[in-house]
Write a protein that holds these residues in place. Structure first.
Motif, PDB file in Angstrom:
ATOM      1  N   UNK A 142       0.971  -1.262   0.150  1.00  0.00           N
ATOM      2  CA  UNK A 142       0.060   0.063   0.067  1.00  0.00           C
ATOM      3  C   UNK A 142       0.876   1.346   0.001  1.00  0.00           C
ATOM      4  N   UNK A 143       1.856   1.318   0.904  1.00  0.00           N
ATOM      5  CA  UNK A 143       2.669   2.331   0.957  1.00  0.00           C
ATOM      6  C   UNK A 143       3.559   2.581  -0.183  1.00  0.00           C
ATOM      7  N   UNK A 144       3.954   1.602  -0.914  1.00  0.00           N
ATOM      8  CA  UNK A 144       4.769   1.479  -2.275  1.00  0.00           C
ATOM      9  C   UNK A 144       3.816   2.044  -3.393  1.00  0.00           C
ATOM     10  N   UNK A 145       2.578   1.784  -3.199  1.00  0.00           N
ATOM     11  CA  UNK A 145       1.563   2.417  -4.376  1.00  0.00           C
ATOM     12  C   UNK A 145       1.486   3.801  -4.232  1.00  0.00           C
ATOM     13  N   UNK A 146       1.293   4.217  -2.726  1.00  0.00           N
ATOM     14  CA  UNK A 146       0.838   5.523  -2.664  1.00  0.00           C
ATOM     15  C   UNK A 146       2.112   6.447  -2.960  1.00  0.00           C
ATOM     16  N   UNK A 202       4.937  10.586  -6.367  1.00  0.00           N
ATOM     17  CA  UNK A 202       6.188  10.833  -7.186  1.00  0.00           C
ATOM     18  C   UNK A 202       5.599  11.258  -8.759  1.00  0.00           C
ATOM     19  N   UNK A 203       4.462  10.646  -9.206  1.00  0.00           N
ATOM     20  CA  UNK A 203       3.832  10.946 -10.474  1.00  0.00           C
ATOM     21  C   UNK A 203       3.217  12.229 -10.401  1.00  0.00           C
ATOM     22  N   UNK A 204       2.628  12.814  -9.043  1.00  0.00           N
ATOM     23  CA  UNK A 204       2.254  14.091  -9.171  1.00  0.00           C
ATOM     24  C   UNK A 204       3.170  15.112  -9.303  1.00  0.00           C
ATOM     25  N   UNK A 205       4.263  14.851  -8.886  1.00  0.00           N
ATOM     26  CA  UNK A 205       5.471  15.898  -9.052  1.00  0.00           C
ATOM     27  C   UNK A 205       5.601  16.501 -10.302  1.00  0.00           C
ATOM     28  N   UNK A 236       8.454   7.426   2.258  1.00  0.00           N
ATOM     29  CA  UNK A 236       9.864   6.630   2.155  1.00  0.00           C
ATOM     30  C   UNK A 236      10.399   6.249   3.524  1.00  0.00           C
ATOM     31  N   UNK A 237       9.927   6.844   4.607  1.00  0.00           N
ATOM     32  CA  UNK A 237      10.273   6.683   5.924  1.00  0.00           C
ATOM     33  C   UNK A 237       9.619   5.275   6.204  1.00  0.00           C
ATOM     34  N   UNK A 238       8.262   5.276   5.899  1.00  0.00           N
ATOM     35  CA  UNK A 238       7.477   4.320   6.535  1.00  0.00           C
ATOM     36  C   UNK A 238       7.710   3.160   5.599  1.00  0.00           C
ATOM     37  N   UNK A 239       8.220   3.149   4.218  1.00  0.00           N
ATOM     38  CA  UNK A 239       8.673   1.797   3.738  1.00  0.00           C
ATOM     39  C   UNK A 239       9.777   1.141   3.976  1.00  0.00           C
ATOM     40  N   UNK A 240      10.748   2.110   4.448  1.00  0.00           N
ATOM     41  CA  UNK A 240      12.227   1.589   5.136  1.00  0.00           C
ATOM     42  C   UNK A 240      11.980   0.961   6.402  1.00  0.00           C
TER      43      UNK A 240
END
Length: 309
Positions: free
Chosen positions: A132-136, A141-144, A164-168
């Motif tokens: 879920x976090x990776x998808x979000x 990043x696409x919105x940048x 990024x912090x959560x994913x790690x």
């Protein structure tokens, strides 16, 4: 042989139960309601409680019933619906659904679905959250690329940093779980021996496909939804397609198989041969993912045999 089956239709608020000898009864989908359901099913001699996989709504009841000593089984909602229609039960209410589930379980002679251990539940939950976090993170990043306002851009970058912090953190927790289980540690090392298979692939396979290495190659492919379904009748040989299975496993294998073939000449040659035969790109993609899964399953089977699992 289980003679008495309790069918349960699960919703967020309710557990609707049906037993042939006891009729229909509704329970709250909470701790007290689940205990009452277990007692009611036991008093009517139910040897098995069957419920549909309902996006996680069934998990509390499923696990609590097992803890109460009541065997449970999970089944596919689509299969139950098709069974109902085949039997002419076109109406759909909670009561009817509970009855149909019980009848389906009896017709299919369903057996209990063993509950996952605490570590398996935790690994599955963390792996799902990491997806879920990776998808979000991908969406942010696409919105940048389409954001120009300084404040909006700063907000996006802050959100990306948070994800990024959560994913790690999630990746560290998953790695710790795998490291503390001897079987998972051995499977982790085995799966990574295929170049291109890394952290998230291993986590997904161990969390969502714990049967890897315990089933035949054909069975594991079907479980992942990568086995072509026959569509023949008489002299007609219809096009075969995939259907069902575990979408999270299938999705990551699609991506990883394309990475693996860049390092593996045999996989690359297999892909090119299919393309040269004029196979559609999606067919090639499925075949490549299936070939990778079969290889990983064979390696996992050897590892389990070596460690006596």
């Amino acid at each position: 042989m289980i003679e008495t089956i309790c069918g349960v239709d699960v919703s967020k608020a309710w557990l609707d139960g049906w037993i042939e000898a006891g009729g229909y009864r509704r329970f709250a989908n909470d701790e007290a309601g689940i205990a009452a359901l277990a007692d009611w099913a036991g008093r009517h001699g139910a040897g098995l409680v069957v419920m549909e996989s309902s996006g996680g709504l069934e998990q509390d009841a499923f696990l609590a019933l097992w803890r109460a000593g009541m065997p449970c089984a999970l089944t596919n909602p689509r299969a139950v619906r098709h069974f109902a229609e085949a039997m002419g039960r076109l109406e759909k209410t909670d009561r009817i659904d509970a009855e149909v589930i019980a009848c389906f379980a009896a017709a299919r002679r369903l057996r209990p679905t063993p509950p996952p251990c605490d570590e398996q539940q935790r690994l599955s939950a963390l792996s799902a959250r990491l997806r879920q976090v990776t998808g979000d993170l991908t969406v942010q990043k696409q919105r940048l690329h389409s954001t120009r306002d300084p404040l909006a851009l700063a907000s996006l970058k802050e959100t990306i940093a948070f994800f990024n912090t959560q994913a790690k953190a999630l990746a560290r927790e998953i790695a710790g779980l795998i490291e503390h289980d001897p079987v998972w540690t051995a499977l982790d090392r085995t799966l990574r021996s295929v170049k291109g298979v890394a952290d998230r692939t291993v986590a997904t396979l161990l969390a969502e496909l714990p049967e890897i290495g315990t089933l035949s190659n054909k069975a594991i492919a079907k479980l992942a939804g990568l086995a072509p379904i026959a569509n023949d009748s008489g002299k007609r040989s219809g096009a075969r397609s995939i259907r069902g299975g575990r979408s999270s496993v299938r999705s990551i294998l699609f991506l990883v198989a394309d990475i693996v073939r860049k390092f593996d000449p045999a996989m690359a040659e297999f892909r090119q041969r299919l393309l040269d035969q004029g196979k559609p790109k999606m067919v090639v993609r499925i075949a490549l993912a299936r070939k990778l899964l079969v290889r990983l399953n064979a390696k996992a089977r050897e590892t389990r045999a070596e460690i006596g699992q």
